[in-house]
Write an enzyme that holds these catalytic residues in place. Structure first.
Site, PDB file in Angstrom:
ATOM      1  N   LYS A 113       0.647  -2.969   4.790  1.00 36.47           N
ATOM      2  CA  LYS A 113       0.184  -4.050   3.976  1.00 36.47           C
ATOM      3  C   LYS A 113       0.250  -4.674   3.084  1.00 36.47           C
ATOM      4  O   LYS A 113       1.716  -5.003   2.153  1.00 36.47           O
ATOM      5  CB  LYS A 113      -0.570  -2.943   2.927  1.00 36.47           C
ATOM      6  CG  LYS A 113      -1.841  -2.575   4.149  1.00 36.47           C
ATOM      7  CD  LYS A 113      -3.035  -3.450   4.256  1.00 36.47           C
ATOM      8  CE  LYS A 113      -4.225  -3.531   3.649  1.00 36.47           C
ATOM      9  NZ  LYS A 113      -4.806  -2.620   3.151  1.00 36.47           N
TER      10      LYS A 113
ATOM     11  N   GLU B 201      -7.608 -10.561  -6.418  1.00 33.92           N
ATOM     12  CA  GLU B 201      -9.312 -10.011  -6.297  1.00 33.92           C
ATOM     13  C   GLU B 201      -9.067  -9.389  -8.095  1.00 33.92           C
ATOM     14  O   GLU B 201     -10.503  -9.909  -8.341  1.00 33.92           O
ATOM     15  CB  GLU B 201      -8.074  -8.596  -5.324  1.00 33.92           C
ATOM     16  CG  GLU B 201      -8.604  -8.822  -4.633  1.00 33.92           C
ATOM     17  CD  GLU B 201      -8.098  -7.493  -3.656  1.00 33.92           C
ATOM     18  OE1 GLU B 201      -8.911  -6.562  -2.995  1.00 33.92           O
ATOM     19  OE2 GLU B 201      -6.950  -6.878  -3.378  1.00 33.92           O
TER      20      GLU B 201
ATOM     21  N   SER C 199       0.799  -1.043  -0.270  1.00 31.52           N
ATOM     22  CA  SER C 199       0.045  -0.297  -0.170  1.00 31.52           C
ATOM     23  C   SER C 199       0.665   1.108  -0.050  1.00 31.52           C
ATOM     24  O   SER C 199       1.853   1.529   1.057  1.00 31.52           O
ATOM     25  CB  SER C 199      -0.724   0.060   1.481  1.00 31.52           C
ATOM     26  OG  SER C 199      -1.692   1.044   1.901  1.00 31.52           O
TER      27      SER C 199
END
Ligand code: ARG
Length: 467
Positions: A284, A291, A278
């Site tokens: 992160k 996804e 991130s």
């Protein structure tokens, strides 16, 4: 200036907006290899049948080879004025070989040409995707061999249900993908007929040999009806429907990976190669590939819907609507390949966390069914009664805040006096999975046998086409 390919009865040129809506070259240039192969087969046949001179046939073939070289070398200039791949290739061919180029279109039409090229493209895509699916199956089966006995929670309603093994879970997807391959193999059988020689819609008075061109292009036979040949795209619908189901399977697995690599589940760790960071939260590790695989399933299903709706209201035979069959099909088949490759990479790399999964597998009284089964087997209780007794025992364990295998025997005997210490033999997650020896069940011995059989089958099959 009117169009040199079809402008004989025209005095004016198309409006620029007409060219904009009509030209398909930006999309169908992908068909260049198939278009040239089909034209080569057609030219060869025209020569053999004496429909054009043998010398012209030779010139056409050599010229087509030259066009192919130019396209592959990147020196070919695609032109929107020449609408589509067929006219682009034919115009350049005529520039190269002169008069002979103008004879190529004898006894054919762009309608059978495009139907042929597109079938060949879809067939090539299916032949590429089959081994890609097999590669993912192999990756899953290899993980299953390693994790045949690795206990994890099995879920229904996303609530802990019964323990299963990670290998068993991997093999569930191997089975789904096997059916996906089967659907592509079936679709390929039906698509492998040649529309070439259907001409515009009615066939042709020239003594063409459709069996020869079909054979030259690797088709099993020519299509039997020229109207059908130029106007159906069911072969692409079938491929897209096989692709859609496969994409849905990938999406479900993608969703599981997203859940599993969260801190709350912590079942697996994805490799750095398949995660992203991130820009603001330094800690992160995001499962972007999983996804995106999930999202791309939507686009693939969208392509199927799009093509079905293009076809829905069309009278026979060719209608220009059919030109819009290609963009969604190209996109969907290419997207599926990408999704398969990304999923294969993630599965090969992922690190399952055996301790986390084992701990999670023991939560939420996951072996309650084993207790009920014990009451049936050892005490001879009818299952419904055993279910009720077990429910009461679970309620007791819950009130005391312990797992079933930590509940004192005396507490169980309060509910059912005949229970003995023997019951503890069935309450661990290991004994639970080991007992599931029914065909297709999660017992590690079953899973290992199945996983090895799949590795063997997929390994020897290699890039094979069988499901
Ligand atoms: N570009 C057209 C397509 O993709 C080729 C066939 C055009 N035929 C015609 N009669 N205009 O469908």
């Amino acid at each position: 200036m009117s169009n040199s390919m079809w402008g004989g009865r025209f005095t004016g040129s198309p409006a620029s907006i007409m060219e904009e809506i009509n030209a398909s070259i930006d999309v169908d240039r992908k068909l260049y290899r198939q278009d040239i192969a089909a034209s080569r087969a057609h030219a060869e046949m025209l020569g053999r049948q004496g429909i054009i001179g043998a010398d012209d046939a030779e010139k056409l073939k050599a010229g087509l080879d030259e066009v192919l070289r130019e396209i592959e070398a990147g020196t070919f200039t695609f032109s929107r004025e020449r609408e589509d791949i067929h006219l682009n290739v034919e115009s350049r061919l005529t520039e190269i070989v002169g008069e002979a180029g103008k004879r190529l279109h004898t006894g054919r039409s762009r309608n059978d040409q495009v139907a042929t090229d597109f079938r060949l493209w879809v067939r090539d895509a299916v032949d590429r995707i089959l081994p890609e699916i097999a590669a993912l199956q192999l990756a899953l089966a290899e993980r299953a061999v390693e994790t045949a006995a690795m206990v994890m929670p099995g879920f229904t309603h996303l609530q802990t249900a019964q323990p299963v093994t990670f290998g068993h879970h991997m093999l569930a997807y191997v089975e789904m993908l096997s059916r996906d391959r089967g659907r592509f193999v079936d679709a390929r059988k039906r698509l492998n007929e040649s529309p070439l020689g259907s001409a515009a819609l009615a066939g042709t008075p020239f003594p063409i040999d459709r069996h020869a061109t079909a054979a030259a292009l690797g088709f099993d036979r020519p299509m039997a009806n020229s109207l059908d040949g130029v106007s159906d795209r069911d072969f692409a619908v079938e491929a897209l429907s096989a692709a859609s189901l496969c994409a849905i399977h990938l999406s479900r697995l993608g969703e599981e990976l997203v859940l599993w690599c969260s801190a709350q589940f912590g079942f697996v760790r994805l490799s750095d190669a398949f995660t992203t960071g991130s820009s603001i939260m330094p800690q992160k590790r995001n499962p972007d590939a999983a996804e995106l695989i999930r999202a791309k399933a939507g686009r693939i299903v969208g392509a199927l819907t799009s093509l079905l709706i293009v076809l829905k209201g069309l009278p026979l035979a060719y209608q220009k609507d059919l030109q819009d069959d290609k963009a969604p099909t190209f996109e969907a088949m290419e997207t599926l390949s990408l999704s398969l490759a990304a999923m294969t990479g993630m599965i090969r790399d992922l690190a399952p966390d055996a301790a986390r999964m084992r701990a999670a597998a023991g939560l939420a009284f996951s072996t309650a069914t084993d207790l009920a089964d014990w009451l049936v087997r050892v005490l001879g209780l009818p299952f419904r009664e055993a279910h009720h007794v077990t429910g009461r025992i679970v309620a007791r364990a819950e009130a005391l805040g312990v797992t079933l295998d930590a509940l004192p025997l005396a507490e169980m005997q309060e509910v059912e006096g005949r229970i003995t210490a023997d019951v503890f033999g069935v309450l661990s997650v290991e004994s639970s999975v080991a007992s599931r020896t029914s065909y297709g069940g999660t017992a590690p011995a079953n899973v290992l046998r199945e996983a090895k059989a799949w590795v063997e089958r997929l390994g020897t099959q290699g890039a094979g086409k069988g499901a």
